[in-house]
Design a protein around this motif. Sequence first.
Motif, short mmCIF file in Angstrom:
data_model
loop_
_atom_site.label_atom_id
_atom_site.label_comp_id
_atom_site.label_asym_id
_atom_site.label_seq_id
_atom_site.Cartn_x
_atom_site.Cartn_y
_atom_site.Cartn_z
N VAL A 217 1.61 12.76 12.07
CA VAL A 217 1.06 11.65 11.29
C VAL A 217 1.84 10.37 11.57
O VAL A 217 1.26 9.30 11.78
N PRO A 231 -2.98 1.55 10.12
CA PRO A 231 -3.15 2.98 9.85
C PRO A 231 -3.94 3.26 8.58
O PRO A 231 -4.61 4.30 8.48
N LEU A 237 -5.68 9.56 8.81
CA LEU A 237 -4.27 9.24 8.56
C LEU A 237 -3.99 9.03 7.07
O LEU A 237 -2.98 9.51 6.55
N ILE A 248 2.76 6.95 6.93
CA ILE A 248 1.99 6.03 7.78
C ILE A 248 2.38 4.58 7.54
O ILE A 248 1.78 3.68 8.13
#
Length: 252
Positions: A217, A231, A237, A248
Motif C-alpha cells: 500500500v 492516493p 488504496l 497512504i
Amino acid sequence: MSKVAITRTNEDLYKSVGDAIDLIGGIGKYVKKGDTVLIKPNAFINKEEKGFISDPKVVLSLAKLCKEQGAKEVYIGERTPTVFKWYKKEDINFAKIVCFDDPPHNLRTLPEAEVIKSAVPIPKIVEECDVFINVPSLRFHALTIISNGMKNMMGIMPKETTLLIHVSGLEDAIVDLNRFRKSDLVVTTAIHTLVGNFPVSGYGIESNTLIVGDNVVAVDAIAAKILKVDPYEIRHLTLANKLGLGPIDLLR
C-alpha cells in the motif's frame, strides 16, 4: 513503520536492484537460507513495446539475488502462458518458471473478503512460498487510475477467474486479494512507465526508476505521487488504508 525507497537505475541493473533493496534493509532481511521464494511480475501481456510488462532484466536480477542469498527454490510466476515468452526455461538455471493457469490449485474461500464471496482457485505455490515478492510495472489505468503492486495481485488468479474480480467490483476485489496474500517485498519496475489510458491505449516512456518497499500500500501511494495522482483518489488504496493494510499519506 513502512519503508519505501526510490532510486534511479544505471546500465548495471543487477547492482541497481541490489542497491535499491539495500536502502530498506537488504535482500537478507526478506530472504533467508532455505526459503522458497515466489516472484510475481506483471508478465501476461504479449506486446513488445516498452512499459507493458515488468522489466524482465530487473526480475531476473532479483531472482539471482534471492538464489545467492541462499533461497532453496526461486519461482517466477504469472497467469497465462505468456510468462514463458518473457522467461525462457532453457535460459534460466537459477529460477523455475510457472504459469498459474496450470494446476495445482487450492480451492479457497478468502478470509475477511468483502466482495469475493465464492471459493476461488489459488495456485498452491502462492500459499506455500515462504517469501512473496511482488514486482509490478508502473502504469496509468483506465479503470483504477494507476496500476501497480496491489493490482498486480490479480495475476495470481488463473484463467477466467479474473472475470470474477471484475464482476465482484474491481477495486474492492483487489483489496480482498491483498488481504489474503501479503507481499513481503515490492519492487516496482519503472524502467519504462506506461502512460495513456491502458488497456485502451498506452505507450512507455523511459524513466529508469525503481520503487522498493516492504508494504504494498505504501509503495503504491508513493507510485501514485510520482505519477502526480493523489492516493486518496484511488479507491483500492483508500480502502486498504482504512482496513489497516498500509499507509497512504506518506507525502501528504
